[in-house]
Design an enzyme around this catalytic site. Structure first.
Site, PDB file in Angstrom:
ATOM      1  N   SER A   1      51.884 -56.826  68.629  1.00  0.00           N
ATOM      2  CA  SER A   1      51.965 -55.398  68.303  1.00  0.00           C
ATOM      3  C   SER A   1      51.788 -54.517  69.544  1.00  0.00           C
ATOM      4  CB  SER A   1      50.877 -55.049  67.292  1.00  0.00           C
ATOM      5  OG  SER A   1      49.630 -55.023  67.967  1.00  0.00           O
ATOM      6  N   CYS A   2      51.995 -53.243  69.362  1.00  0.00           N
ATOM      7  CA  CYS A   2      51.880 -52.287  70.474  1.00  0.00           C
ATOM      8  C   CYS A   2      50.469 -52.295  71.070  1.00  0.00           C
ATOM      9  CB  CYS A   2      52.239 -50.888  69.992  1.00  0.00           C
ATOM     10  SG  CYS A   2      51.469 -50.434  68.433  1.00  0.00           S
TER      11      CYS A   2
ATOM     12  N   ARG B   1      47.257 -43.734  66.435  1.00  0.00           N
ATOM     13  CA  ARG B   1      48.048 -42.623  65.880  1.00  0.00           C
ATOM     14  C   ARG B   1      48.196 -42.851  64.368  1.00  0.00           C
ATOM     15  NH1 ARG B   1      50.652 -46.216  63.917  1.00  0.00           N
ATOM     16  NH2 ARG B   1      52.755 -46.933  64.388  1.00  0.00           N
TER      17      ARG B   1
ATOM     18  N   GLY C   1      41.465 -57.875  68.308  1.00  0.00           N
ATOM     19  CA  GLY C   1      40.846 -58.891  69.171  1.00  0.00           C
ATOM     20  C   GLY C   1      41.386 -60.284  68.862  1.00  0.00           C
TER      21      GLY C   1
ATOM     22  N   GLY D   1      54.115 -56.751  63.266  1.00  0.00           N
ATOM     23  CA  GLY D   1      53.774 -56.561  61.850  1.00  0.00           C
ATOM     24  C   GLY D   1      53.745 -57.865  61.086  1.00  0.00           C
TER      25      GLY D   1
ATOM     26  N   HIS E   1      48.579 -44.167  70.918  1.00  0.00           N
ATOM     27  CA  HIS E   1      47.218 -44.660  70.673  1.00  0.00           C
ATOM     28  C   HIS E   1      46.406 -44.410  71.946  1.00  0.00           C
ATOM     29  CE1 HIS E   1      48.848 -46.939  67.300  1.00  0.00           C
ATOM     30  NE2 HIS E   1      49.588 -47.683  68.093  1.00  0.00           N
TER      31      HIS E   1
HETATM   32  P1  NAD Z   1      60.730 -48.884  60.544  1.00  0.00           P
HETATM   33  O1  NAD Z   1      60.386 -48.725  59.118  1.00  0.00           O
HETATM   34  O2  NAD Z   1      60.800 -47.686  61.422  1.00  0.00           O
HETATM   35  O3  NAD Z   1      62.123 -49.625  60.667  1.00  0.00           O
HETATM   36  C1  NAD Z   1      62.447 -50.759  59.912  1.00  0.00           C
HETATM   37  C2  NAD Z   1      63.945 -50.763  59.651  1.00  0.00           C
HETATM   38  O4  NAD Z   1      64.287 -51.938  58.914  1.00  0.00           O
HETATM   39  C3  NAD Z   1      64.409 -49.589  58.814  1.00  0.00           C
HETATM   40  O5  NAD Z   1      65.531 -49.044  59.452  1.00  0.00           O
HETATM   41  C4  NAD Z   1      64.817 -50.195  57.478  1.00  0.00           C
HETATM   42  O6  NAD Z   1      65.932 -49.521  56.936  1.00  0.00           O
HETATM   43  C5  NAD Z   1      65.203 -51.595  57.887  1.00  0.00           C
HETATM   44  N1  NAD Z   1      65.053 -52.601  56.819  1.00  0.00           N
HETATM   45  C6  NAD Z   1      64.168 -52.627  55.812  1.00  0.00           C
HETATM   46  N2  NAD Z   1      64.348 -53.738  55.063  1.00  0.00           N
HETATM   47  C7  NAD Z   1      65.348 -54.435  55.645  1.00  0.00           C
HETATM   48  C8  NAD Z   1      65.997 -55.654  55.348  1.00  0.00           C
HETATM   49  N3  NAD Z   1      65.625 -56.407  54.313  1.00  0.00           N
HETATM   50  N4  NAD Z   1      66.992 -56.074  56.159  1.00  0.00           N
HETATM   51  C9  NAD Z   1      67.389 -55.319  57.223  1.00  0.00           C
HETATM   52  N5  NAD Z   1      66.801 -54.139  57.534  1.00  0.00           N
HETATM   53  C10 NAD Z   1      65.806 -53.710  56.761  1.00  0.00           C
HETATM   54  O7  NAD Z   1      59.699 -49.949  61.111  1.00  0.00           O
HETATM   55  P2  NAD Z   1      59.192 -50.094  62.614  1.00  0.00           P
HETATM   56  O8  NAD Z   1      58.101 -49.124  62.856  1.00  0.00           O
HETATM   57  O9  NAD Z   1      60.367 -50.112  63.543  1.00  0.00           O
HETATM   58  O10 NAD Z   1      58.498 -51.523  62.569  1.00  0.00           O
HETATM   59  C11 NAD Z   1      59.258 -52.719  62.664  1.00  0.00           C
HETATM   60  C12 NAD Z   1      58.337 -53.834  63.114  1.00  0.00           C
HETATM   61  O11 NAD Z   1      57.826 -53.499  64.405  1.00  0.00           O
HETATM   62  C13 NAD Z   1      57.097 -54.046  62.216  1.00  0.00           C
HETATM   63  O12 NAD Z   1      56.748 -55.417  62.268  1.00  0.00           O
HETATM   64  C14 NAD Z   1      56.036 -53.232  62.915  1.00  0.00           C
HETATM   65  O13 NAD Z   1      54.734 -53.662  62.628  1.00  0.00           O
HETATM   66  C15 NAD Z   1      56.394 -53.497  64.372  1.00  0.00           C
HETATM   67  N6  NAD Z   1      55.913 -52.496  65.303  1.00  0.00           N
HETATM   68  C16 NAD Z   1      55.983 -51.161  65.021  1.00  0.00           C
HETATM   69  C17 NAD Z   1      55.488 -50.235  65.921  1.00  0.00           C
HETATM   70  C18 NAD Z   1      55.511 -48.761  65.653  1.00  0.00           C
HETATM   71  O14 NAD Z   1      54.685 -48.063  66.186  1.00  0.00           O
HETATM   72  N7  NAD Z   1      56.424 -48.254  64.860  1.00  0.00           N
HETATM   73  C19 NAD Z   1      54.944 -50.676  67.145  1.00  0.00           C
HETATM   74  C20 NAD Z   1      54.947 -52.042  67.441  1.00  0.00           C
HETATM   75  C21 NAD Z   1      55.419 -52.941  66.506  1.00  0.00           C
END
Ligand code: NAD
Length: 339
Positions: free
Chosen positions: A139-140, A168, A195, A110, A220
Site C-alpha cells: 500500500s501507499c 487522509r 507494521g 488493498g 498522509h
Molecule cells: P478506485 O475505486 O479508485 O478504482 C478501482 C477501479 O476498478 C474503478 O475504476 C472501478 O470501476 C474498477 N472496477 C471495479 N470492479 C471491477 C472489476 N470487477 N473489474 C474491472 N474493474 C473493476 O480504487 P483505487 O483507489 O484505485 O484502489 C485500487 C487498489 O489500489 C486497491 O487495492 C487499493 O487499496 C490500492 N491503493 C489505493 C490507493 C489510494 O490512495 N487510492 C493507494 C495505494 C493503493
C-alpha cells in the site's frame, strides 16, 4: 515492448496506465471499467482500448458513445502482464482468471499478502521479484515506510521503528467517503496493520505502527521514530536521502509546513495531476537525539505506488535485472524532477 493491461481504471489504474505509457519498453494494451464514467471517457480520449468486466453491459457503453474493445478476458489474452487495480478484495477474485490465462499479474495493497505470496518494494526486494508470475505492490503507507526504513537500515542499522500514520480521509474525487469533521482512530487498537505489512517486505524489523484518519484528501503524514544501532549524523542522513531516487527532501527554505503547500508546490513543478511519487521528508524535521532518529514524511497516496508497479513489471518480465536501472528509467520517463 512489454504489453501491459490495466484491470480497474480508477485512482491507481489511470495513473499506472499513464506511467506505463511513458516508458520506452512498455505499452498499454487496454484498460477496463465496469460502467460508463468520466474515467471511461478519459480512457477513450487518451486512446487506451477500453475493455469491460461484464460483456453483457456492452450496450450501456455503446449508448454512452464509448467504444468497447472486448471483455477483460480478451484484454488479458493480449497482455504479458496485468496490473490489477480493482478495489481492494475484488482483485483476489480475479486470481483464477489470471492463472488460467497464464498471464503475470500485479495486485495492489488493498489485497492481502497471500494473493501473490510476495510483496514488493523496488528499493527493498526488486531482485526477489525477478521472473515471478504474481506480485503484490504494498500500500501507499507501507511503500513510504519501507523506503525510509530500508534507507536508514542500510546506513546505520535500525533496531526498532515506531511510526504514526495520520491518514487522509478519502481521495479528492471520492465524494461519498471520509470523515467530515472528526479524527477517527483507524483502528482504535494498537498496532495498526501497517507494521505487519512492512514485515512482508522487510522481515525481522521491530516495528509498531498507529494510525488515525483526518478530514483531508491530498496526502498522509507519517510521524516516524527509529532507534539506530549506530548513531547517525544529520548531515549523513540528509546526504543519503538527497541521493535516494524515491525520497525527496522538502527544503526548509521553501517555507512548506503542510500538505496543502506541498500540493501547490507539486502543481507548480508541473507534475502530472500534482503527483508526488517520492516520500516527501521535511528536511527541518530530521532530528537525531542520542541513538533515536525522528522525522515527518508526507506520502501522496495516489502516486507513490505507481512507480513501484512500473518497476515490478520490469522485474517480473526480466527486461531489466538491475533495480537501480529500472528505477532510473521509470523516474526519467516520468520527468521526475527534484522537489
Ligand atoms: P478506485 O475505486 O479508485 O478504482 C478501482 C477501479 O476498478 C474503478 O475504476 C472501478 O470501476 C474498477 N472496477 C471495479 N470492479 C471491477 C472489476 N470487477 N473489474 C474491472 N474493474 C473493476 O480504487 P483505487 O483507489 O484505485 O484502489 C485500487 C487498489 O489500489 C486497491 O487495492 C487499493 O487499496 C490500492 N491503493 C489505493 C490507493 C489510494 O490512495 N487510492 C493507494 C495505494 C493503493
Amino acid at each position: 515492448m512489454i504489453r501491459v493491461a490495466i484491470n480497474g481504471y480508477g485512482t491507481i489504474g489511470k495513473r499506472v496506465a499513464d506511467a506505463v505509457n511513458a516508458q520506452p519498453d512498455m505499452e498499454v494494451v487496454g484498460v477496463s471499467k465496469t460502467k460508463p464514467s468520466a474515467e471511461a471517457y478519459i480512457a477513450a480520449k487518451k486512446g487506451y482500448p477500453l475493455y469491460i468486466a461484464d460483456i453483457s453491459k456492452k450496450e450501456v457503453f455503446t449508448k454512452a458513445e464509448i467504444e468497447v474493445a472486448g471483455s477483460v478476458g480478451d484484454m488479458i489474452d493480449n497482455a504479458d502482464v496485468v496490473v490489477d487495480a480493482t478495489p481492494g478484495g475484488i482483485g483476489a477474485s480475479n486470481r483464477e482468471m489470471y492463472e488460467k490465462a497464464g498471464v503475470k499479474a500485479i495486485w495492489q495493497g488493498g489485497e492481502d499478502h497471500n494473493v501473490a505470496g510476495f510483496s514488493f518494494n523496488s528499493s527493498c526486494n526488486y531482485n526477489d521479484a525477478i521472473g515471478r508470475q504474481f506480485v503484490r505492490v504494498v500500500s501507499c503507507n507501507t511503500t513510504g515506510l519501507c523506503r525510509v526504513i530500508k534507507a536508514m537500515d542500510d546506513l546505520f542499522g535500525v533496531r526498532k521503528v515506531r511510526a504514526t500514520m495520520v491518514r487522509r480521509g478519502s481521495d479528492p474525487g471520492e465524494v461519498k467517503k471520509g470523515p467530515v469533521d472528526a479524527v477517527v482512530l483507524n483502528p482504535v487498537t494498537i498496532p495498526s496493520h501497517h507494521g505487519p505489512d512492512v514485515l512482508t517486505v522487510i522481515p525481522d524489523i521491530d516495528i509498531v505502527t498507529l494510525a488515525m484518519i483526518v478530514p483531508t484528501t491530498f496526502m498522509h503524514m507519517h510521524v516516524i521514530q527509529m532507534d539506530l544501532e549506530s548513531g547517525g549524523k544529520k548531515e549523513d542522513i540528509l546526504k543519503a536521502f538527497g541521493d535516494h531516487p524515491r525520497i525527496g527532501l522538502v527544503k526548509g527554505s521553501t517555507g512548506i509546513k503542510s500538505t496543502a503547500e506541498l500540493k501547490e508546490y507539486a502543481s507548480d513543478l508541473g507534475r502530472p495531476r500534482a503527483d508526488l511519487w517520492e516520500n516527501c521528508i521535511f528536511e527541518d524535521s530530521i532530528a537525531v537525539i542520542g541513538s533515536e532518529f525522528y522525522c515527518f514524511q508526507a506520502i501522496h497516496q495516489e502516486a507513490d505506488v505507481v512507480v513501484e508497479n512500473v518497476d515490478a513489471i520490469r522485474a517480473m518480465t526480466e527486461i531489466v535485472k538491475d533495480p537501480a536501472e529500472s528505477i532510473r528509467i521509470t523516474n526519467s520517463s516520468l520527468g521526475f524532477n527534484a522537489i
